[in-house]
Write a protein that holds these residues in place. Structure first.
Motif, PDB file in Angstrom:
ATOM      1  N   THR A 282      50.968  36.183   5.409  1.00 33.23           N
ATOM      2  CA  THR A 282      52.318  35.812   5.840  1.00 33.23           C
ATOM      3  C   THR A 282      52.379  34.321   6.139  1.00 33.23           C
ATOM      4  O   THR A 282      53.300  33.621   5.708  1.00 33.23           O
ATOM      5  CB  THR A 282      52.724  36.628   7.095  1.00 33.23           C
ATOM      6  N   PHE A 283      51.383  33.824   6.871  1.00 29.17           N
ATOM      7  CA  PHE A 283      51.378  32.409   7.235  1.00 29.17           C
ATOM      8  C   PHE A 283      51.123  31.517   6.018  1.00 29.17           C
ATOM      9  O   PHE A 283      51.769  30.477   5.855  1.00 29.17           O
ATOM     10  CB  PHE A 283      50.337  32.141   8.324  1.00 29.17           C
ATOM     11  N   VAL A 284      50.215  31.927   5.147  1.00 28.18           N
ATOM     12  CA  VAL A 284      49.945  31.151   3.927  1.00 28.18           C
ATOM     13  C   VAL A 284      51.198  31.119   3.056  1.00 28.18           C
ATOM     14  O   VAL A 284      51.506  30.088   2.451  1.00 28.18           O
ATOM     15  CB  VAL A 284      48.726  31.732   3.166  1.00 28.18           C
ATOM     16  N   ASP A 285      51.927  32.224   3.008  1.00 30.74           N
ATOM     17  CA  ASP A 285      53.164  32.272   2.231  1.00 30.74           C
ATOM     18  C   ASP A 285      54.179  31.253   2.746  1.00 30.74           C
ATOM     19  O   ASP A 285      54.873  30.595   1.966  1.00 30.74           O
ATOM     20  CB  ASP A 285      53.746  33.689   2.276  1.00 30.74           C
ATOM     21  N   VAL A 286      54.267  31.111   4.062  1.00 27.73           N
ATOM     22  CA  VAL A 286      55.180  30.112   4.631  1.00 27.73           C
ATOM     23  C   VAL A 286      54.748  28.717   4.193  1.00 27.73           C
ATOM     24  O   VAL A 286      55.578  27.909   3.772  1.00 27.73           O
ATOM     25  CB  VAL A 286      55.250  30.219   6.168  1.00 27.73           C
ATOM     26  N   PHE A 287      53.454  28.435   4.270  1.00 30.64           N
ATOM     27  CA  PHE A 287      52.970  27.127   3.817  1.00 30.64           C
ATOM     28  C   PHE A 287      53.305  26.903   2.348  1.00 30.64           C
ATOM     29  O   PHE A 287      53.711  25.817   1.942  1.00 30.64           O
ATOM     30  CB  PHE A 287      51.456  26.995   4.014  1.00 30.64           C
ATOM     31  N   GLU A 288      53.124  27.950   1.538  1.00 28.89           N
ATOM     32  CA  GLU A 288      53.398  27.817   0.106  1.00 28.89           C
ATOM     33  C   GLU A 288      54.872  27.530  -0.154  1.00 28.89           C
ATOM     34  O   GLU A 288      55.217  26.679  -0.973  1.00 28.89           O
ATOM     35  CB  GLU A 288      52.963  29.087  -0.622  1.00 28.89           C
ATOM     36  N   LYS A 289      55.750  28.218   0.566  1.00 23.90           N
ATOM     37  CA  LYS A 289      57.184  28.064   0.339  1.00 23.90           C
ATOM     38  C   LYS A 289      57.778  26.828   1.005  1.00 23.90           C
ATOM     39  O   LYS A 289      58.680  26.199   0.467  1.00 23.90           O
ATOM     40  CB  LYS A 289      57.930  29.300   0.847  1.00 23.90           C
ATOM     41  N   LYS A 290      57.277  26.482   2.196  1.00 27.14           N
ATOM     42  CA  LYS A 290      57.895  25.421   2.992  1.00 27.14           C
ATOM     43  C   LYS A 290      57.066  24.147   3.079  1.00 27.14           C
ATOM     44  O   LYS A 290      57.525  23.145   3.611  1.00 27.14           O
ATOM     45  CB  LYS A 290      58.162  25.924   4.420  1.00 27.14           C
ATOM     46  N   GLY A 291      55.806  24.199   2.632  1.00 31.62           N
ATOM     47  CA  GLY A 291      54.953  23.014   2.686  1.00 31.62           C
ATOM     48  C   GLY A 291      54.105  22.970   3.940  1.00 31.62           C
ATOM     49  O   GLY A 291      54.275  23.763   4.873  1.00 31.62           O
ATOM     50  N   LEU A 292      53.181  22.028   3.959  1.00 28.56           N
ATOM     51  CA  LEU A 292      52.231  21.913   5.059  1.00 28.56           C
ATOM     52  C   LEU A 292      52.873  21.491   6.376  1.00 28.56           C
ATOM     53  O   LEU A 292      52.293  21.681   7.433  1.00 28.56           O
ATOM     54  CB  LEU A 292      51.103  20.938   4.691  1.00 28.56           C
ATOM     55  N   ASP A 293      54.067  20.933   6.306  1.00 31.21           N
ATOM     56  CA  ASP A 293      54.774  20.531   7.523  1.00 31.21           C
ATOM     57  C   ASP A 293      55.837  21.545   7.936  1.00 31.21           C
ATOM     58  O   ASP A 293      56.772  21.207   8.670  1.00 31.21           O
ATOM     59  CB  ASP A 293      55.423  19.156   7.323  1.00 31.21           C
ATOM     60  N   ALA A 294      55.681  22.778   7.484  1.00 32.42           N
ATOM     61  CA  ALA A 294      56.660  23.818   7.834  1.00 32.42           C
ATOM     62  C   ALA A 294      56.801  23.900   9.353  1.00 32.42           C
ATOM     63  O   ALA A 294      55.803  23.858  10.076  1.00 32.42           O
ATOM     64  CB  ALA A 294      56.215  25.160   7.271  1.00 32.42           C
TER      65      ALA A 294
ATOM     66  N   ALA B  65      42.670  33.523  12.370  1.00 36.55           N
ATOM     67  CA  ALA B  65      42.527  32.064  12.298  1.00 36.55           C
ATOM     68  C   ALA B  65      41.637  31.575  11.173  1.00 36.55           C
ATOM     69  O   ALA B  65      41.589  30.374  10.911  1.00 36.55           O
ATOM     70  CB  ALA B  65      42.000  31.532  13.638  1.00 36.55           C
ATOM     71  N   ASP B  66      40.973  32.477  10.492  1.00 36.74           N
ATOM     72  CA  ASP B  66      40.112  32.048   9.397  1.00 36.74           C
ATOM     73  C   ASP B  66      40.888  31.269   8.342  1.00 36.74           C
ATOM     74  O   ASP B  66      40.394  30.292   7.778  1.00 36.74           O
ATOM     75  CB  ASP B  66      39.371  33.225   8.774  1.00 36.74           C
ATOM     76  N   PHE B  67      42.142  31.666   8.086  1.00 37.27           N
ATOM     77  CA  PHE B  67      42.932  30.972   7.070  1.00 37.27           C
ATOM     78  C   PHE B  67      43.119  29.493   7.414  1.00 37.27           C
ATOM     79  O   PHE B  67      43.192  28.646   6.521  1.00 37.27           O
ATOM     80  CB  PHE B  67      44.289  31.657   6.860  1.00 37.27           C
ATOM     81  N   ALA B  68      43.205  29.159   8.706  1.00 36.32           N
ATOM     82  CA  ALA B  68      43.382  27.761   9.115  1.00 36.32           C
ATOM     83  C   ALA B  68      42.188  26.932   8.667  1.00 36.32           C
ATOM     84  O   ALA B  68      42.339  25.807   8.184  1.00 36.32           O
ATOM     85  CB  ALA B  68      43.577  27.658  10.623  1.00 36.32           C
ATOM     86  N   GLY B  69      40.991  27.486   8.818  1.00 38.93           N
ATOM     87  CA  GLY B  69      39.790  26.792   8.376  1.00 38.93           C
ATOM     88  C   GLY B  69      39.660  26.777   6.864  1.00 38.93           C
ATOM     89  O   GLY B  69      39.246  25.774   6.275  1.00 38.93           O
ATOM     90  N   LEU B  70      40.014  27.862   6.218  1.00 41.29           N
ATOM     91  CA  LEU B  70      39.929  27.937   4.759  1.00 41.29           C
ATOM     92  C   LEU B  70      40.893  26.959   4.090  1.00 41.29           C
ATOM     93  O   LEU B  70      40.603  26.429   3.020  1.00 41.29           O
ATOM     94  CB  LEU B  70      40.215  29.361   4.283  1.00 41.29           C
ATOM     95  N   MET B  71      42.035  26.713   4.728  1.00 39.25           N
ATOM     96  CA  MET B  71      43.020  25.782   4.168  1.00 39.25           C
ATOM     97  C   MET B  71      42.703  24.328   4.498  1.00 39.25           C
ATOM     98  O   MET B  71      43.362  23.426   3.985  1.00 39.25           O
ATOM     99  CB  MET B  71      44.418  26.125   4.693  1.00 39.25           C
ATOM    100  N   ASN B  72      41.707  24.107   5.353  1.00 40.15           N
ATOM    101  CA  ASN B  72      41.346  22.756   5.776  1.00 40.15           C
ATOM    102  C   ASN B  72      39.831  22.559   5.659  1.00 40.15           C
ATOM    103  O   ASN B  72      39.155  22.334   6.658  1.00 40.15           O
ATOM    104  CB  ASN B  72      41.803  22.524   7.216  1.00 40.15           C
ATOM    105  N   PRO B  73      39.305  22.645   4.443  1.00 40.46           N
ATOM    106  CA  PRO B  73      37.851  22.570   4.269  1.00 40.46           C
ATOM    107  C   PRO B  73      37.271  21.244   4.753  1.00 40.46           C
ATOM    108  O   PRO B  73      37.728  20.172   4.354  1.00 40.46           O
ATOM    109  CB  PRO B  73      37.657  22.741   2.759  1.00 40.46           C
ATOM    110  N   GLY B  74      36.303  21.348   5.657  1.00 43.12           N
ATOM    111  CA  GLY B  74      35.633  20.160   6.184  1.00 43.12           C
ATOM    112  C   GLY B  74      36.476  19.354   7.157  1.00 43.12           C
ATOM    113  O   GLY B  74      36.077  18.263   7.547  1.00 43.12           O
ATOM    114  N   MET B  75      37.630  19.873   7.556  1.00 43.28           N
ATOM    115  CA  MET B  75      38.541  19.156   8.447  1.00 43.28           C
ATOM    116  C   MET B  75      38.892  20.015   9.660  1.00 43.28           C
ATOM    117  O   MET B  75      39.989  20.569   9.755  1.00 43.28           O
ATOM    118  CB  MET B  75      39.807  18.754   7.692  1.00 43.28           C
ATOM    119  N   PRO B  76      37.952  20.173  10.603  1.00 39.82           N
ATOM    120  CA  PRO B  76      38.196  21.067  11.736  1.00 39.82           C
ATOM    121  C   PRO B  76      39.375  20.658  12.606  1.00 39.82           C
ATOM    122  O   PRO B  76      40.053  21.522  13.172  1.00 39.82           O
ATOM    123  CB  PRO B  76      36.881  21.022  12.516  1.00 39.82           C
TER     124      PRO B  76
END
Length: 153
Positions: free
Chosen positions: A16-28, A80-91
């Motif tokens: 659900t959260f990844v879908d929002v990012f996909e539709k609205k962008g990283l600054d959703a 919260a795993d998706f937050a890390g997966l979407m930001n590889p190497g950027m904690p």
């Protein structure tokens, strides 16, 4: 999963959260994430369920401990795993995602644990040293949190 798909909130909340990012962008804006999971038709439990109820009742800060008796639960930690997966190497970027989304359902140690999980996933892209991943991820949460037990690792 085909028989009990409603048990997999650790997947469908992420999606659900990844879908929002996909539709609205990283600054959703937070509002888009709030509406997406509050209006979703899948069942929820504990902090997520209480937050959804709060959102639908128009309560501001639906995950705050004053509004959500489950604020310290692990709900967002298992998402919260998706937050890390979407930001590889950027904690720190993973932590920003968790700040935006995780506070919808959790606060306090429920939220700090989430930031920690997201940071570990993120750091795993940059290191295969488990001790380093654990140690570096701990830097994203206050030493005073209830998770300070990990500080001794």
């Amino acid at each position: 999963m085909d028989e009990w798909s409603w048990l997999y909130d650790d997947i469908y909340m992420d999606l659900t959260f990844v879908d929002v990012f996909e539709k609205k962008g990283l600054d959703a804006p937070v509002k888009d994430f709030t509406e997406a999971f509050a209006q979703a038709e899948y069942p929820l439990w504990h902090a997520n369920q209480a937050a959804r109820y709060n959102i639908l009742q128009g309560i501001e800060a639906p995950g705050h401990w004053l509004n959500n008796p489950h604020a310290d639960d692990i709900d967002y930690q298992i998402e919260a795993d998706f937050a890390g997966l979407m930001n590889p190497g950027m904690p720190n970027s993973a932590s920003q995602v968790s700040d935006k989304i995780g506070h919808l359902m959790c606060y306090g140690d429920g939220w700090y644990g989430s930031v920690y999980v997201g940071a570990m996933y993120s750091l795993a892209f940059a290191s295969d040293d488990i001790q380093d991943i654990v140690t570096e991820a701990l830097k994203t949460i206050p030493k005073e949190s209830g998770l300070n037990v990990f500080q001794t690792l």
